[in-house]
Every structure is written in C-alpha cells, then in structure tokens.
Design a protein around this motif. Structure first.
Motif, PDB file in Angstrom:
ATOM      1  N   PRO A  84       1.030  -1.023  -0.071  1.00 32.07           N
ATOM      2  CA  PRO A  84      -0.026  -0.308   0.088  1.00 32.07           C
ATOM      3  C   PRO A  84       0.847   1.095   0.320  1.00 32.07           C
ATOM      4  CG  PRO A  84       0.053  -0.704   2.310  1.00 32.07           C
ATOM      5  CD  PRO A  84       0.705  -1.992   1.327  1.00 32.07           C
ATOM      6  N   THR A  85       2.578   1.040   0.509  1.00 28.68           N
ATOM      7  CA  THR A  85       2.959   2.544   0.282  1.00 28.68           C
ATOM      8  C   THR A  85       4.198   2.562   0.143  1.00 28.68           C
ATOM      9  OG1 THR A  85       4.143   1.413   2.813  1.00 28.68           O
ATOM     10  CG2 THR A  85       2.188   3.328   2.446  1.00 28.68           C
ATOM     11  N   GLY A  86       4.223   3.838  -0.761  1.00 29.74           N
ATOM     12  CA  GLY A  86       5.408   3.691  -1.037  1.00 29.74           C
ATOM     13  C   GLY A  86       5.202   3.627  -2.665  1.00 29.74           C
ATOM     14  N   THR A  87       6.398   4.539  -3.872  1.00 28.98           N
ATOM     15  CA  THR A  87       5.554   5.039  -5.030  1.00 28.98           C
ATOM     16  C   THR A  87       6.749   3.927  -6.016  1.00 28.98           C
ATOM     17  OG1 THR A  87       6.899   6.702  -5.336  1.00 28.98           O
ATOM     18  CG2 THR A  87       4.815   7.151  -5.002  1.00 28.98           C
ATOM     19  N   SER A  88       7.803   3.760  -5.709  1.00 28.19           N
ATOM     20  CA  SER A  88       8.972   3.061  -5.954  1.00 28.19           C
ATOM     21  C   SER A  88       9.883   1.842  -5.408  1.00 28.19           C
ATOM     22  CB  SER A  88       9.976   3.597  -6.634  1.00 28.19           C
ATOM     23  OG  SER A  88      10.409   4.513  -5.367  1.00 28.19           O
ATOM     24  N   GLY A  89      10.059   0.578  -5.404  1.00 29.55           N
ATOM     25  CA  GLY A  89      11.172   0.453  -4.421  1.00 29.55           C
ATOM     26  C   GLY A  89      11.598  -0.588  -4.692  1.00 29.55           C
ATOM     27  N   THR A  90      12.112  -1.638  -4.941  1.00 27.54           N
ATOM     28  CA  THR A  90      12.659  -3.370  -4.516  1.00 27.54           C
ATOM     29  C   THR A  90      12.383  -4.012  -5.236  1.00 27.54           C
ATOM     30  OG1 THR A  90      14.676  -2.023  -4.118  1.00 27.54           O
ATOM     31  CG2 THR A  90      15.102  -4.487  -4.622  1.00 27.54           C
ATOM     32  N   ILE A  91      11.882  -5.441  -6.094  1.00 27.06           N
ATOM     33  CA  ILE A  91      11.393  -6.543  -6.385  1.00 27.06           C
ATOM     34  C   ILE A  91      12.992  -7.307  -5.757  1.00 27.06           C
ATOM     35  CG2 ILE A  91      10.484  -7.926  -7.647  1.00 27.06           C
ATOM     36  CD1 ILE A  91       8.596  -5.972  -8.914  1.00 27.06           C
ATOM     37  N   VAL A  92      12.878  -8.154  -6.078  1.00 23.10           N
ATOM     38  CA  VAL A  92      13.692  -9.876  -5.608  1.00 23.10           C
ATOM     39  C   VAL A  92      13.436 -10.840  -5.559  1.00 23.10           C
ATOM     40  CG1 VAL A  92      15.472 -10.939  -3.499  1.00 23.10           C
ATOM     41  CG2 VAL A  92      14.538  -8.264  -3.375  1.00 23.10           C
ATOM     42  N   ILE A  93      13.647 -11.417  -6.295  1.00 20.37           N
ATOM     43  CA  ILE A  93      13.385 -12.802  -7.188  1.00 20.37           C
ATOM     44  C   ILE A  93      14.488 -14.068  -7.007  1.00 20.37           C
ATOM     45  CG2 ILE A  93      12.533 -14.339  -9.208  1.00 20.37           C
ATOM     46  CD1 ILE A  93      11.365 -11.813 -10.747  1.00 20.37           C
ATOM     47  N   THR A  94      14.039 -14.917  -6.389  1.00 18.56           N
ATOM     48  CA  THR A  94      14.751 -16.306  -6.386  1.00 18.56           C
ATOM     49  C   THR A  94      14.554 -17.376  -6.544  1.00 18.56           C
ATOM     50  OG1 THR A  94      15.249 -15.025  -3.984  1.00 18.56           O
ATOM     51  CG2 THR A  94      16.339 -17.075  -3.969  1.00 18.56           C
ATOM     52  N   THR A  95      15.256 -17.891  -7.190  1.00 20.95           N
ATOM     53  CA  THR A  95      14.639 -19.544  -7.876  1.00 20.95           C
ATOM     54  C   THR A  95      16.236 -20.107  -7.398  1.00 20.95           C
ATOM     55  OG1 THR A  95      16.479 -19.010  -9.843  1.00 20.95           O
ATOM     56  CG2 THR A  95      14.446 -18.451 -10.097  1.00 20.95           C
ATOM     57  N   ASN A  96      16.213 -21.871  -7.438  1.00 25.31           N
ATOM     58  CA  ASN A  96      16.523 -22.841  -7.070  1.00 25.31           C
ATOM     59  C   ASN A  96      17.879 -22.910  -8.165  1.00 25.31           C
ATOM     60  OD1 ASN A  96      15.303 -24.370  -8.935  1.00 25.31           O
ATOM     61  ND2 ASN A  96      15.713 -26.375  -8.585  1.00 25.31           N
ATOM     62  N   LYS A  97      17.913 -22.216  -9.292  1.00 22.66           N
ATOM     63  CA  LYS A  97      19.108 -22.677 -10.425  1.00 22.66           C
ATOM     64  C   LYS A  97      19.630 -21.255 -10.832  1.00 22.66           C
ATOM     65  CE  LYS A  97      19.071 -26.971 -10.039  1.00 22.66           C
ATOM     66  NZ  LYS A  97      21.037 -27.888 -10.163  1.00 22.66           N
ATOM     67  N   ASN A  98      20.750 -21.565 -11.866  1.00 24.25           N
ATOM     68  CA  ASN A  98      20.801 -19.648 -12.287  1.00 24.25           C
ATOM     69  C   ASN A  98      19.608 -19.786 -13.431  1.00 24.25           C
ATOM     70  OD1 ASN A  98      23.073 -19.211 -10.313  1.00 24.25           O
ATOM     71  ND2 ASN A  98      24.837 -19.618 -12.195  1.00 24.25           N
ATOM     72  N   VAL A  99      19.201 -18.361 -13.245  1.00 18.40           N
ATOM     73  CA  VAL A  99      18.545 -17.987 -14.803  1.00 18.40           C
ATOM     74  C   VAL A  99      18.471 -16.825 -15.043  1.00 18.40           C
ATOM     75  CG1 VAL A  99      16.521 -20.075 -13.617  1.00 18.40           C
ATOM     76  CG2 VAL A  99      16.455 -17.311 -13.372  1.00 18.40           C
ATOM     77  N   THR A 100      17.920 -16.410 -15.982  1.00 16.64           N
ATOM     78  CA  THR A 100      17.760 -15.254 -16.919  1.00 16.64           C
ATOM     79  C   THR A 100      16.748 -15.262 -16.166  1.00 16.64           C
ATOM     80  OG1 THR A 100      17.140 -15.211 -19.360  1.00 16.64           O
ATOM     81  CG2 THR A 100      19.483 -15.061 -18.570  1.00 16.64           C
ATOM     82  N   CYS A 101      16.291 -13.513 -16.112  1.00 17.58           N
ATOM     83  CA  CYS A 101      14.833 -13.220 -15.154  1.00 17.58           C
ATOM     84  C   CYS A 101      14.898 -12.073 -15.573  1.00 17.58           C
ATOM     85  CB  CYS A 101      15.405 -13.430 -14.136  1.00 17.58           C
ATOM     86  SG  CYS A 101      13.695 -12.986 -13.244  1.00 17.58           S
ATOM     87  N   ALA A 102      13.432 -11.726 -15.670  1.00 18.72           N
ATOM     88  CA  ALA A 102      12.625 -10.193 -16.225  1.00 18.72           C
ATOM     89  C   ALA A 102      11.058 -10.158 -15.529  1.00 18.72           C
ATOM     90  CB  ALA A 102      11.931 -10.027 -17.909  1.00 18.72           C
ATOM     91  N   PHE A 103      10.150  -9.205 -15.505  1.00 18.55           N
ATOM     92  CA  PHE A 103       9.365  -9.255 -14.949  1.00 18.55           C
ATOM     93  C   PHE A 103       8.661  -8.364 -15.976  1.00 18.55           C
ATOM     94  CE2 PHE A 103      11.777  -6.487 -12.217  1.00 18.55           C
ATOM     95  CZ  PHE A 103      10.498  -5.700 -11.597  1.00 18.55           C
ATOM     96  N   GLY A 104       6.672  -8.329 -16.053  1.00 17.33           N
ATOM     97  CA  GLY A 104       6.361  -7.068 -15.545  1.00 17.33           C
ATOM     98  C   GLY A 104       5.586  -6.448 -14.768  1.00 17.33           C
ATOM     99  N   LEU A 105       5.185  -5.710 -14.774  1.00 18.73           N
ATOM    100  CA  LEU A 105       4.455  -5.166 -13.327  1.00 18.73           C
ATOM    101  C   LEU A 105       3.239  -4.796 -13.768  1.00 18.73           C
ATOM    102  CD1 LEU A 105       5.515  -5.425 -10.054  1.00 18.73           C
ATOM    103  CD2 LEU A 105       5.893  -3.299 -10.450  1.00 18.73           C
ATOM    104  N   PHE A 106       1.949  -5.175 -13.089  1.00 19.06           N
ATOM    105  CA  PHE A 106       1.009  -4.136 -12.765  1.00 19.06           C
ATOM    106  C   PHE A 106       0.158  -4.144 -11.100  1.00 19.06           C
ATOM    107  CE2 PHE A 106       1.839  -7.793 -16.214  1.00 19.06           C
ATOM    108  CZ  PHE A 106       0.511  -6.349 -17.748  1.00 19.06           C
TER     109      PHE A 106
END
Length: 181
Positions: A84-106
């Motif tokens: 509910p708070t803040g206009t920006s922040g950090t997203i952290v994604i952890t997986t069990n193996k090495n990956v390249t990663c991307a996301f879209g945010l809605f």
C-alpha cells in the motif's frame, strides 16, 4: 476495480539465483494497491524448479500460478503482493538454479481479494486457454517461449513482447497481456 501496466524490466542476460531489481515504479500509493508481477525466467542449467522466494517492496509475494517447461527451461509465473505504501521500491526474485530473469509489473486497486478468480497453465507449443472471467473482471497473463520466432497473442491487449535473452542458441521471448472483461 482497475488494473494498469507499470513497466517491464529484464536483467539482460545475467545468470544468477537471486535477482534484485531496484527503483521499480510502483505507481500511486493506495491502501488497496496490489502489485501483480508476471515473471519470466530461462534456466542456464538443468534442474530449475521455479521461484523459491520473492518480495515486492519488502512484502513476501504469493505465486498464484506458474509453469515450467523442463525440456528447455522456460518458466513463467504470476505473483502478487499487497504493497500500500511507496511509489517505487525493490523486487527480489530467487530461484533454485541460475536463470536469466525478467518481469512485467501491473498495479491493481479495488480488487475484492488478492486471490485470483481463476488460473490456468499450459505447456503445449500452441497454447489455447479458456477462463471464465466475471463481468468487469481483469485478466493478466504471461508466457515465455524459447525458439526462433516470437509469440502471438489474440483476444487480449499485449503490454510487452520482448527478447529476454539468447540462451543455448534459442531466442527466449516473453509476453504479458491484460484484458478487461
């Protein structure tokens, strides 16, 4: 109820188990704001099982649906967190193996619940799905695809369709879409 697209972010071709994305646009703060992330990963080595942990703005994210193609390591998921708070922040994604990663945010406000009305996933080469979405409902969908050529989406508004990486000789494309029912 409203769902709006905020941004798409990729780590390029950085291979890691933990991906930290900083200064991400969260949109306007609101007591009922839910952030929805469409996550795309491509494994670098066999054995990926998916997301092991994720936070959005420091809040533990819930993965509602995910699909992993073990033949080529494509992974896609939809996760949410009430932030509910803040206009920006950090997203952290952890997986069990090495990956390249991307996301879209809605950004979503006015939802009755953070829990989706319906979810589905499919690992076929040609994906065709039907979901019963209530009137005035919103659909957020994502896919990842490793092969030459792109992804075609029909019946929804495509928000992004970008090349995530070229890995193991394959182009990994990602797409996310939304539609108001």
């Amino acid at each position: 109820m409203a769902v709006g697209f905020l941004q798409y972010t990729s780590d390029g071709e950085t291979s890691a188990t933990t991906h930290t994305f900083t200064s991400i646009n969260f949109g306007a703060a609101s007591a009922d704001r839910i952030l929805i992330a469409t996550v795309h990963c491509e494994e670098q080595a066999a054995g990926l099982t998916g997301i092991t942990a994720a936070t959005i703005g420091g809040v533990t994210a819930t993965v509602h649906v995910s699909a992993l193609d073990t033949d080529n390591g494509d992974f896609a998921a939809v996760m949410t967190a009430a932030v509910p708070t803040g206009t920006s922040g950090t997203i952290v994604i952890t997986t069990n193996k090495n990956v390249t990663c991307a996301f879209g945010l809605f950004l979503a406000t006015g939802l009755a619940s953070e829990t989706p009305y319906a979810t589905t996933s499919d690992l076929d080469d040609i994906v065709s799905m039907t979901l019963n979405i209530p009137n005035a409902g919103d659909l957020v969908a994502c896919t990842s695809h490793a092969a030459t050529g792109g992804i075609t989406v029909v019946g929804v508004s495509e928000e992004y369709d970008l090349l995530l990486a070229t890995i193991k000789g394959e182009q990994v494309s990602t797409v996310a879409a939304r539609r108001r029912a």
